[in-house]
Design a protein around this motif. Structure first.
Motif, PDB file in Angstrom:
ATOM      1  N   LEU A 293      56.992  54.805  48.279  1.00  0.00           N
ATOM      2  CA  LEU A 293      56.623  55.728  49.341  1.00  0.00           C
ATOM      3  C   LEU A 293      57.745  56.707  49.617  1.00  0.00           C
ATOM      4  O   LEU A 293      58.931  56.368  49.512  1.00  0.00           O
ATOM      5  N   PRO A 294      57.412  57.949  49.969  1.00  0.00           N
ATOM      6  CA  PRO A 294      58.454  58.920  50.326  1.00  0.00           C
ATOM      7  C   PRO A 294      59.189  58.469  51.575  1.00  0.00           C
ATOM      8  O   PRO A 294      58.636  57.746  52.413  1.00  0.00           O
ATOM      9  N   ALA A 295      60.436  58.895  51.684  1.00  0.00           N
ATOM     10  CA  ALA A 295      61.257  58.498  52.833  1.00  0.00           C
ATOM     11  C   ALA A 295      61.833  59.736  53.504  1.00  0.00           C
ATOM     12  O   ALA A 295      63.014  60.051  53.359  1.00  0.00           O
ATOM     13  N   PRO A 296      60.971  60.476  54.252  1.00  0.00           N
ATOM     14  CA  PRO A 296      61.469  61.670  54.941  1.00  0.00           C
ATOM     15  C   PRO A 296      62.557  61.307  55.949  1.00  0.00           C
ATOM     16  O   PRO A 296      62.478  60.302  56.651  1.00  0.00           O
ATOM     17  N   THR A 297      63.611  62.120  55.985  1.00  0.00           N
ATOM     18  CA  THR A 297      64.736  61.884  56.901  1.00  0.00           C
ATOM     19  C   THR A 297      64.741  62.854  58.069  1.00  0.00           C
ATOM     20  O   THR A 297      65.537  62.695  58.993  1.00  0.00           O
ATOM     21  N   ARG A 298      63.896  63.861  58.035  1.00  0.00           N
ATOM     22  CA  ARG A 298      63.872  64.872  59.084  1.00  0.00           C
ATOM     23  C   ARG A 298      62.457  64.933  59.669  1.00  0.00           C
ATOM     24  O   ARG A 298      61.493  64.488  59.046  1.00  0.00           O
TER      25      ARG A 298
ATOM     26  N   ILE B  25      49.728  84.667  66.184  1.00  0.00           N
ATOM     27  CA  ILE B  25      48.524  84.247  66.926  1.00  0.00           C
ATOM     28  C   ILE B  25      48.502  82.759  67.227  1.00  0.00           C
ATOM     29  O   ILE B  25      47.568  82.272  67.866  1.00  0.00           O
ATOM     30  N   GLY B  26      49.504  82.005  66.780  1.00  0.00           N
ATOM     31  CA  GLY B  26      49.539  80.588  67.097  1.00  0.00           C
ATOM     32  C   GLY B  26      50.232  79.795  66.010  1.00  0.00           C
ATOM     33  O   GLY B  26      50.781  80.362  65.051  1.00  0.00           O
ATOM     34  N   SER B  27      50.211  78.480  66.158  1.00  0.00           N
ATOM     35  CA  SER B  27      50.855  77.607  65.182  1.00  0.00           C
ATOM     36  C   SER B  27      49.968  76.405  64.913  1.00  0.00           C
ATOM     37  O   SER B  27      49.121  76.035  65.729  1.00  0.00           O
ATOM     38  N   VAL B  28      50.180  75.801  63.750  1.00  0.00           N
ATOM     39  CA  VAL B  28      49.483  74.565  63.395  1.00  0.00           C
ATOM     40  C   VAL B  28      50.511  73.572  62.877  1.00  0.00           C
ATOM     41  O   VAL B  28      51.486  73.957  62.233  1.00  0.00           O
ATOM     42  N   ASP B  29      50.296  72.305  63.197  1.00  0.00           N
ATOM     43  CA  ASP B  29      51.153  71.235  62.692  1.00  0.00           C
ATOM     44  C   ASP B  29      50.399  70.472  61.612  1.00  0.00           C
ATOM     45  O   ASP B  29      49.242  70.081  61.808  1.00  0.00           O
ATOM     46  N   ILE B  30      51.064  70.230  60.480  1.00  0.00           N
ATOM     47  CA  ILE B  30      50.473  69.481  59.373  1.00  0.00           C
ATOM     48  C   ILE B  30      51.336  68.253  59.114  1.00  0.00           C
ATOM     49  O   ILE B  30      52.520  68.379  58.774  1.00  0.00           O
ATOM     50  N   GLN B  31      50.762  67.080  59.303  1.00  0.00           N
ATOM     51  CA  GLN B  31      51.472  65.816  59.100  1.00  0.00           C
ATOM     52  C   GLN B  31      51.377  65.454  57.620  1.00  0.00           C
ATOM     53  O   GLN B  31      50.455  64.766  57.191  1.00  0.00           O
ATOM     54  N   HIS B  32      52.348  65.882  56.822  1.00  0.00           N
ATOM     55  CA  HIS B  32      52.240  65.722  55.368  1.00  0.00           C
ATOM     56  C   HIS B  32      53.071  64.561  54.833  1.00  0.00           C
ATOM     57  O   HIS B  32      52.924  64.179  53.661  1.00  0.00           O
ATOM     58  N   ARG B  33      53.976  63.999  55.648  1.00  0.00           N
ATOM     59  CA  ARG B  33      54.754  62.808  55.290  1.00  0.00           C
ATOM     60  C   ARG B  33      55.487  62.970  53.960  1.00  0.00           C
ATOM     61  O   ARG B  33      55.492  62.096  53.110  1.00  0.00           O
ATOM     62  N   GLY B  34      56.119  64.118  53.796  1.00  0.00           N
ATOM     63  CA  GLY B  34      56.942  64.364  52.617  1.00  0.00           C
ATOM     64  C   GLY B  34      56.170  64.821  51.401  1.00  0.00           C
ATOM     65  O   GLY B  34      56.779  65.073  50.347  1.00  0.00           O
TER      66      GLY B  34
END
Length: 852
Positions: free
Chosen positions: A398-403, A439-448
């Motif tokens: 599994l990826p290990a995002p640090t940020r 016009i706005g922002s979107v958050d994408i939970q991509h987990r690395g």
């Protein structure tokens, strides 16, 4: 009772037309699509074997407007040349021609068979339709018992390649090793794939190069029998209409291992090389366990699985009741074997596996009381734990995002990017620039994982549709949405030929109407009521049925004897719902009107009340109830404090949208009118989702009322409309004595508590819990405070009757429920069309119901 459902597709690129030939069904379940892409779903009641175009258009407007707008923005995002300063034309978008399509990747189709299936012919026909775009079609039979299939393929489908294997998972692995294409798409014998299925799979993989697995939408194509309905309720393969990207972070949550939420083997596809690298399907597991295990290994290997609803396959639930228990066995054994397999393959996640197994066990035990299939599932689950075997799996990677969150900017005047440099981040926040405006922002939970342009396009369309559409309106989102709704109303026009069907101007004058009265030892009131009923100014045949809810007193028959055309029904079981149900069952008309015995009707009342019934979607019409006299303090008080029984002098209507608008509280169906002056479409009393009056509720029971409110709730839930018609007024004699008013107010609040308990216990509507345990206590706390301050002039004794009624309602509900268990339910209502009706009747008739 079950609702016979007809699933159908509604394609928005084609004019909406009336759907006919629906005899034998109660409900239409429409999958709303645009060029094959599912946008939403609607459910509508079926009346007279059809669903009018106007009703379809109205339902689509109410339930799918936002998703239609999102799809239009999604399509516009594909073109960086889009001028966002130009107003969106929904009409032009719906009528635009689809661009020519080609297969971006080669795909092998694998039909893997576990046993002979009578649905195989339909499956092969659907595969034949997509053969021109498939690279190859493999038919792999596991443990064949005859040469029937091989002979069928040789004679009718010689271009399909026939193979044999020892088990279903072995068949899947054989197809993977034999295939020469980029992608291997799997389906099953009892599945039929849509014409767009293969293209949707290839396009999704092409636009998401990091994804190695895909599952698609599966919808039932027939839900006509009770067995099919139960199958769909318990074991539906449908995973919804929202496109999703599935992948795991460094520490999976226990819910992430519940891979049954991702899809099934009836509709799945894999990159061939990636599937081979994962080791293919575990041949020591059964079919279901093998699917769950492979989905889990995809995610734990750090890869992405996409749920793509545009890749549609259909299945027909079995008509055979034994198939329910077979599916329960399959689910129980397969899920338990899957848990055992990943327990051995991934020991580092055993805590999550234990929680997942405990959740499944608790859920099954809770359902055991009302679902006997759970016993079969639990038993086979134990067998799966004891006998299940599996191979050793690959180590988790599994990826290990640090940020935490990366920040990116996207300008819609440029092609959408694909980001491959986000492996250190859990998520990315994307600020979107359109027409020079942020016009706005979107958050994408991509987990690395990689964020593809397709995923970015989806996220922007899902979250920023309204801000994008508001750009030409000086960023006024309300004005933008009003413009979109107007365009949708203009675009979803109905065919001219359907106007006479959808909106008939009048009810035919020969359409008979039945009027039902329930009485309990009030001969004088009943005599007055019948006298005015027979003076109605109407040409239509009228049938009057009186239910005597206390026949042993013998007070009602002498009154009925004075009116020889009136039918008398005797129902000895106490309770207004019992009496009314018995009278309804004795009627012979398609429209049934209910009034109370203390009602006086004007001569033109009936025609005004039933007039809205010319609209097929209208199932209930309620009228105004005005005071016949205001001569005592009690009568004046009930009008001053509660406006009597009137709902005002302005007409209104309620439908499914009204019901859904009360997101956090009990829908106030008591504000829609009362059964003391109401008309009902007789067919709703035989409708599986509605039925007759609830016997636990109503006057004459410990709960004292709410039977009409609950019937209206069920009617709205089934997709019908209720109309309040104030011009159809009647006169009511309010309680004259203060003691009678106190009992009435006390009964109102007992029925309110009973109503909320009914919604929660019978319908699982949790809004009733919030209303009962939070809103009502707060309401009475404010009432008492206002009374102490002198702002509320309600007499203390009357306020006490309300509060004590709220608490008494719990015990009264239990008492009433127990009474119904002893006395039994009312006989079901049989529609007039299903009865053997004699050619002639005597002018007066006495019918005895249960206990009389």
């Amino acid at each position: 009772m079950f609702s016979r459902i007809k699933p159908l597709d509604i394609e928005l690129s084609q004019p909406i037309a009336t759907i006919s030939n629906l005899d034998g069904y109660d409900t239409l379940q429409g999958l709303v699509k645009f060029r094959g892409t599912p946008i939403g779903s609607i459910q509508l009641p079926i009346a007279n074997g059809c669903c009018p175009a106007a009703m379809l258009a109205k339902a689509i407007l109410h339930q799918c407007s936002r998703s239609i707008a999102q799809q239009s923005v999604f399509d516009r995002l594909s073109d960086p040349k889009t001028n966002w300063n130009d107003s969106m034309s929904i009409m032009n978008w719906l009528q635009s021609k689809a661009a020519p399509r080609s297969m971006p990747l080669s795909v092998t189709v694998a039909l893997c068979l576990e046993a002979e299936n009578p649905a195989i012919a339909e499956c092969l026909t659907s595969l034949e339709a997509i053969a021109p775009v498939a690279d190859e079609i493999l038919i792999v039979e596991s443990a064949p018992t005859s040469e029937t299939l091989a002979q069928l393929l040789a004679s009718r489908y010689p271009h399909f390649r026939y193979l044999q294997a020892s088990s279903l998972n072995a068949a899947r692995n054989l197809a993977t090793s034999t295939a020469q294409s980029d992608i291997v798409a799997f389906t099953a014998a009892h599945s039929r794939v849509d014409a767009n299925w293969l293209h949707a799979i290839a396009t999704s993989f092409d636009r998401n190069p990091d994804a190695i697995a895909l599952t698609g939408l599966i919808v039932a194509d027939q839900l006509k029998t009770e067995t099919q309905i139960i199958f769909e309720q318990n074991y539906s393969f449908n995973r919804g209409l929202d496109r999703r990207w599935h992948h795991l972070g460094q520490t999976p949550h226990w819910t992430d291992l519940g891979t049954m939420q991702l899809g099934t083997g009836l509709n799945m596809a894999f990159r061939r090389t990636a599937l081979a690298h994962l080791g293919g399907f575990d041949e020591l597991l059964d079919a279901y366990g093998g699917e769950l295990d492979l989905f889990c290994r995809v995610l734990l290997s750090g890869q992405t699985l996409i749920y793509e609803p545009s890749a549609i396959a259909r299945y027909r639930p079995s008509l055979i009741p034994a198939a329910l228990h077979e599916q329960a066995k399959r689910n129980g054994f397969g899920f338990a074997a899957y848990l055992k397999a990943i327990w051995h393959k991934y020991p580092q996640y055993r805590r999550q596996i234990v929680i997942l197994g405990g959740w499944k066990l608790a859920r099954s035990l809770l359902a055991l009381r009302h679902n006997p299939l759970m016993a079969t599932e639990l038993q086979s689950g134990w067998q799966g734990l004891v006998s299940g075997r599996s191979r050793v799996g690959l180590p988790a990677k599994l990826p290990a995002p640090t940020r935490l969150i990366a920040v990116r900017e996207v300008n819609l005047s440029e092609p959408l990017p694909t980001w491959t440099d986000l492996s250190e981040y859990e998520a990315v926040r994307v600020f979107v620039i359109a027409a020079g405006w942020p016009i706005g922002s979107v958050d994408i939970q991509h987990r690395g994982q990689t964020v593809s342009a397709a995923r970015l396009q989806h996220a922007i369309a899902q979250n920023l549709t309204l801000p994008l559409l508001a750009i030409p309106h000086q960023h006024d989102q309300q004005a933008a949405w009003a413009a979109i709704e107007t365009q949708l109303q203009q675009a979803l026009v109905v065919e001219p030929a359907s106007k006479s069907t959808d909106t008939p101007h009048t009810l035919t004058p020969d359409l008979p109407v039945s009027i039902v009265i329930t009485t309990c030892d009030r001969p004088n009131d009943l005599h007055n009521c019948l006298t005015h009923l027979l003076a109605q100014q109407t040409q239509r045949p009228i049938e009057i049925v009186v239910a005597d809810n206390r026949p042993h007193s013998n007070l009602t028959p002498p009154v009925i004897a004075e009116f020889p055309t009136v039918k008398l029904v005797q129902e000895a079981r106490p309770g207004g719902s019992y009496g009314r149900n018995a009278a309804i069952a004795a009627t012979t008309s398609e429209i049934i009107v209910t009034i109370d015995d203390d009602i006086t009707v004007p001569p033109d009342w009936l025609e005004k009340l039933i007039a809205p019934m010319n609209r097929l979607e209208v199932a209930i019409v309620t009228g105004n109830v005005l005071p016949r006299e205001l001569e005592t303090p009690a009568q004046i008080l009930v009008e001053r404090l509660r406006n009597g029984l009137s709902q005002g002098f302005v007409p209104f209507e309620a439908d499914g949208r009204w019901l859904a608008a009360y997101a956090h509280t009990t829908p106030p169906t008591w504000e829609l009118g009362v059964s003391a002056n109401a008309a009902f479409r007789a067919s709703i009393f035989a409708h599986p989702q509605i039925g007759l009056m609830e016997e636990v509720l109503g006057p004459g029971t410990p709960t004292a009322g709410a039977e009409e409110s609950y019937l209206m709730y069920k009617t709205l839930n089934a997709g019908y409309t209720i109309v309040y018609q104030p011009q159809a007024y009647v006169w009511h004699r309010h309680r004259r004595e203060m003691s009678a008013l106190h009992r009435q107010i006390h009964g109102y609040m007992k029925s309110a508590t009973a109503y909320n308990l009914t919604l929660w216990l019978k319908d699982g509507d949790r809004r009733a819990l919030r209303h009962q345990f939070w809103e009502l206590p707060n309401y009475y706390a404010r009432r008492i405070y206002h009374r102490l301050r002198g702002w509320d002039k309600t007499p203390w004794l009357l306020l006490w009757q309300e509060v004590s009624g709220y608490f008494a309602g719990y015990w009264c509900y239990w008492q009433s429920w127990q009474r119904v268990q002893r006395q039994g339910r009312s006989d079901r209502y049989i529609p007039v069309s299903e009865r053997a009706i004699a050619s002639s009747h005597p002018q007066s008739e006495v019918v005895k119901a249960h206990g009389s």
